[in-house]
Scaffold this active site. Structure first.
Site, short mmCIF file in Angstrom:
data_model
loop_
_atom_site.label_atom_id
_atom_site.label_comp_id
_atom_site.label_asym_id
_atom_site.label_seq_id
_atom_site.Cartn_x
_atom_site.Cartn_y
_atom_site.Cartn_z
N ALA A 51 0.56 -1.21 0.56
CA ALA A 51 0.09 -0.05 -0.15
C ALA A 51 0.56 1.51 0.03
O ALA A 51 0.34 1.95 -0.24
CB ALA A 51 -0.56 -0.02 1.23
N THR A 52 2.44 1.00 0.67
CA THR A 52 2.67 2.79 0.05
C THR A 52 3.38 2.70 -0.65
O THR A 52 3.09 3.78 -1.47
CB THR A 52 4.33 2.17 1.03
OG1 THR A 52 3.84 1.82 2.77
CG2 THR A 52 4.71 3.55 1.66
N GLN A 69 -7.00 -0.85 5.01
CA GLN A 69 -7.25 -1.95 6.13
C GLN A 69 -8.09 -2.58 5.78
O GLN A 69 -9.30 -3.33 6.27
CB GLN A 69 -7.35 -0.83 7.28
CG GLN A 69 -6.46 -0.15 7.79
CD GLN A 69 -5.18 -1.47 8.52
OE1 GLN A 69 -6.27 -2.07 9.15
NE2 GLN A 69 -4.48 -1.49 8.96
N ALA A 104 -1.28 -7.05 0.35
CA ALA A 104 -2.13 -8.24 0.59
C ALA A 104 -1.74 -8.49 2.08
O ALA A 104 -2.54 -9.88 2.65
CB ALA A 104 -0.66 -9.13 -0.53
N HIS A 105 -0.29 -8.09 3.18
CA HIS A 105 -0.24 -8.09 4.05
C HIS A 105 -1.05 -8.00 5.39
O HIS A 105 -1.07 -8.56 6.83
CB HIS A 105 1.37 -8.07 5.21
CG HIS A 105 1.60 -7.77 5.52
ND1 HIS A 105 1.83 -6.26 6.42
CD2 HIS A 105 1.59 -5.64 4.34
CE1 HIS A 105 1.73 -5.21 6.83
NE2 HIS A 105 2.01 -4.80 5.38
N THR A 107 11.12 -7.13 -12.79
CA THR A 107 10.10 -8.52 -13.07
C THR A 107 9.29 -9.06 -12.14
O THR A 107 9.78 -8.32 -10.71
CB THR A 107 11.24 -10.20 -12.34
OG1 THR A 107 12.12 -9.42 -13.47
CG2 THR A 107 10.82 -10.53 -12.48
N CYS A 110 7.53 5.96 22.37
CA CYS A 110 8.72 6.48 22.75
C CYS A 110 10.09 6.59 22.14
O CYS A 110 10.81 5.69 21.73
CB CYS A 110 8.92 5.02 24.10
SG CYS A 110 9.63 6.56 24.78
#
Ligand SMILES: *Cc1c(COP(=O)(O)O)cnc(C)c1O
Length: 397
Positions: free
Chosen positions: A69-70, A179, A200-201, A239, A323
């Site tokens: 998605a990035t 999402q 996909a992930h 590829t 943090c």
């Protein structure tokens, strides 16, 4: 270890693992090769292209595979804006304050090139209202990008209405659906979307593969995101990652079965009822109409930072504040919906695994009970407690 961070990434589904292994074993040819095996791989790749197209009511020729998605979001902005379809004087973009971090990164880059960006504020529920969009539109607006489902809150924005406004104003509309894909019904025509990003992930497929839908792609003149040897309509050289694509296809085919079973567990309702049973004060962030698999909770009377730190080997949870080396940085999504930094520090996201059990949830609630009212650790020590102080605090019950 209990994994409550599927909004970041799902583990590979068993069906996908099997498909991937077979693809690596047998479908290793380059899909651009004209021999038998190359053509077979190409057929498999195009079968998955067809699966995605069917899922979203698009044509296969409008779907391009990316690394995730990035990258799709990068294409949605850069390839579109730097292509020949957008007039050079249209340099205004509208997005929201609750997008995925990669969108801000792309926008900052575009700002450095002279683009102007309007970041719409969501309402308190974490939803972008169509009214807010209307007010932000200018004659020179080239692109609107509003995510479908938010990754920290699980909230769903009314993108069909947002898309309609874009259509009426002749503005391209992109939506990041990393999402929502396979968790919320998507039809690109009903949702009035021109460009959409997928990964996909986030549905139990492999990492490093995703897709982008671009309406009427063949008639658009886009700037390649990777200049190469013509793969993926010349938009993205290199590829084609056939085994990953085939694994993505397997995830598309098998995710719903697992997700439907997961929904029957009613994990969110069970967790909340257990918190209530034990009188643990909580506040849901962006509650209305959110995904059943994602929950953002603020626990005002719980020492959350300590809970997470002490149990980091046991629970994988996402905190509402990160943090960094110097200070505590509250999540941009939580501050955008009105939480203070202190509230963000007491906020975490639980995104359930597909096979979550009641015991897993009871375990979490039991742990939350232990940290009720534990005094906040001195600020100076926030980085990491020394072994001795950690031991001492572990004993606080
Ligand atoms: C995970 C996620 C991304 C990034 O996806 P990758 O495939 O890892 O690049 C982008 N947007 C949203 C909303 C996400 O949840």
């Amino acid at each position: 270890m209990i994994y409550f961070d599927t909004a970041s990434s799902y583990p590979i589904l068993p069906e996908v693992k099997k498909t991937l292994s077979e693809a690596f074993d047998y479908l290793y040819a380059n899909s651009a090769s004209s021999h038998f095996l190359g053509e077979k791989v190409n057929l498999e790749v195009n079968h998955v292209r067809g699966l995605i197209a069917d899922e979203i009511g698009a044509y296969p020729s409008e779907v391009i595979f990316t690394s995730g998605a990035t990258e799709s979001n990068n294409i949605a902005f850069k390839s579109i804006l730097f292509g020949n379809d957008i007039p050079a004087d249209k340099k205004h973009i509208i997005t929201s304050q609750i997008e995925h971090k990669c969108i801000f990164s792309i926008c900052h880059y575009l700002e450095s090139l002279g683009y102007e960006i309007t970041y719409i504020k969501p309402n308190k529920q974490g939803v972008i209202s169509p009214e807010a969009l209307k007010n932000a539109i200018r004659p020179e607006t080239a692109l609107v990008s509003i995510m479908h489902v938010n990754n920290e809150l699980g909230t769903i924005s009314p993108i069909a209405e947002i898309g309609e406004i874009c259509q009426q104003n002749d503005i391209l509309f992109h939506s990041d659906a990393a999402q929502s894909f396979k968790k919320v019904d998507i039809d690109v025509d009903e949702l009035n979307v021109d460009i959409m990003s997928f990964s996909a992930h986030k549905i139990g497929g492999p990492k490093g593969i995703g897709a982008i839908y671009i309406r009427d792609l063949r008639n658009k003149q886009l700037m390649p995101v990777i200049h190469g040897a013509g793969q993926e309509d010349g938009l993205r050289g290199g590829t084609v990652a056939a085994p990953l694509i085939i694994g993505f296809g397997s995830a598309i085919e098998s995710f719903s079965k697992h997700y439907d079973k997961f929904k029957q567990i009613k994990a969110k309702e069970f967790l909340l009822s257990e918190l209530e049973k034990h009188n643990i004060e909580y506040q849901i962030n962006g509650g209305v109409g959110s995904l059943p698999s994602c929950l953002s909770l603020t626990l005002p009377l719980t020492n959350l930072a300590l809970l997470i730190r002490d149990n980091e080997q046991y629970f994988c949870l996402a905190q509402g504040s990160a943090c960094s080396s110097k200070e505590i940085e509250a999540s941009h999504v939580l501050t955008a919906i009105g939480l203070t930094r202190e509230q963000a520090e007491k906020t975490f996201r639980i995104s359930f695994p597909l096979d979550v059990s009641n015991d897993n949830i009871l375990n979490l609630v039991e742990t939350i009970r232990k940290y009720r009212g534990v005094p906040t650790f001195a600020k100076a020590h926030f980085g990491r407690p020394s072994p001795s102080s950690r031991q001492k605090l572990n004993g606080t019950d």
